[in-house]
Design a protein around this motif. Structure first.
Motif, PDB file in Angstrom:
ATOM      1  N   PHE A   1     -30.588  -5.313   6.953  1.00 46.87           N
ATOM      2  CA  PHE A   1     -30.496  -5.988   5.661  1.00 46.87           C
ATOM      3  C   PHE A   1     -29.835  -7.354   5.838  1.00 46.87           C
ATOM      4  O   PHE A   1     -28.986  -7.536   6.718  1.00 46.87           O
ATOM      5  N   SER A   2     -30.210  -8.286   4.973  1.00 44.68           N
ATOM      6  CA  SER A   2     -29.614  -9.622   4.992  1.00 44.68           C
ATOM      7  C   SER A   2     -29.268 -10.043   3.573  1.00 44.68           C
ATOM      8  O   SER A   2     -30.083  -9.852   2.663  1.00 44.68           O
ATOM      9  N   ILE A   3     -28.086 -10.610   3.402  1.00 46.35           N
ATOM     10  CA  ILE A   3     -27.656 -11.064   2.087  1.00 46.35           C
ATOM     11  C   ILE A   3     -27.593 -12.587   2.079  1.00 46.35           C
ATOM     12  O   ILE A   3     -27.139 -13.213   3.041  1.00 46.35           O
ATOM     13  N   LEU A   4     -28.085 -13.166   1.010  1.00 48.38           N
ATOM     14  CA  LEU A   4     -28.069 -14.613   0.846  1.00 48.38           C
ATOM     15  C   LEU A   4     -27.772 -14.936  -0.610  1.00 48.38           C
ATOM     16  O   LEU A   4     -27.843 -14.054  -1.477  1.00 48.38           O
ATOM     17  N   ARG A   5     -27.493 -16.188  -0.864  1.00 51.06           N
ATOM     18  CA  ARG A   5     -27.312 -16.623  -2.231  1.00 51.06           C
ATOM     19  C   ARG A   5     -27.754 -18.080  -2.352  1.00 51.06           C
ATOM     20  O   ARG A   5     -27.693 -18.839  -1.381  1.00 51.06           O
ATOM     21  N   ASP A   6     -28.174 -18.449  -3.526  1.00 50.88           N
ATOM     22  CA  ASP A   6     -28.570 -19.820  -3.829  1.00 50.88           C
ATOM     23  C   ASP A   6     -27.781 -20.220  -5.067  1.00 50.88           C
ATOM     24  O   ASP A   6     -28.141 -19.853  -6.196  1.00 50.88           O
ATOM     25  N   ASN A   7     -26.695 -20.939  -4.871  1.00 44.16           N
ATOM     26  CA  ASN A   7     -25.829 -21.282  -6.004  1.00 44.16           C
ATOM     27  C   ASN A   7     -26.508 -22.250  -6.967  1.00 44.16           C
ATOM     28  O   ASN A   7     -26.188 -22.263  -8.152  1.00 44.16           O
ATOM     29  N   ALA A   8     -27.425 -23.042  -6.473  1.00 46.46           N
ATOM     30  CA  ALA A   8     -28.138 -23.959  -7.356  1.00 46.46           C
ATOM     31  C   ALA A   8     -29.004 -23.179  -8.348  1.00 46.46           C
ATOM     32  O   ALA A   8     -29.124 -23.560  -9.514  1.00 46.46           O
ATOM     33  N   LYS A   9     -29.581 -22.085  -7.878  1.00 46.45           N
ATOM     34  CA  LYS A   9     -30.417 -21.247  -8.746  1.00 46.45           C
ATOM     35  C   LYS A   9     -29.607 -20.147  -9.409  1.00 46.45           C
ATOM     36  O   LYS A   9     -30.130 -19.413 -10.248  1.00 46.45           O
TER      37      LYS A   9
END
Length: 121
Positions: free
Chosen positions: A66-74
């Motif tokens: 599993f991989s976790i990411l985030r896009d603070n702009a979105k």
């Protein structure tokens, strides 16, 4: 408010992308975590990512898959589920808290409604 989406039925060994739409925070200084609850079991932490995205934690059972990411702009968080195994089916919840990362679910005041992941053999 948080809203999780992306769950579904996938064959063992397959992949899914879960998304978590976040709203209501005045800044980006919040941690996003994913928990899951399988039928008849307690809710467990899967992964979490720090506010700036630089610190990530994975439960041993999902590490390397599993991989976790985030896009603070979105204002979105993501959990990529790869090589799904029979032990992975559960309702997956995203949660958020202001401040530093934590693996303790009681420290997360904001929760999404959950999205169901089912794995067929």
């Amino acid at each position: 408010q948080l809203q999780a989406s992306g769950g579904g039925l996938v064959q063992a060994g397959g992949s899914l992308k879960l998304s978590c739409a976040v709203s209501g925070f005045k800044s980006d200084y919040y941690v996003i975590a994913w928990f899951r609850q399988a039928p008849g079991k307690g809710r467990e932490v899967v992964s979490c990512i720090s506010a700036e995205g630089g610190r990530k934690y994975y439960a041993d059972s999902v590490k390397g898959r599993f991989s976790i990411l985030r896009d603070n702009a979105k204002k979105e968080g993501y959990l990529y589920l790869d090589i799904l195994e029979p032990g992975d089916p559960a309702v997956y919840y995203c949660a958020a808290k202001v401040g530093v990362s934590s693996l303790v679910q009681s420290e997360y005041p904001y929760w999404g409604q959950g999205t169901l992941v089912t794995v067929s053999s």
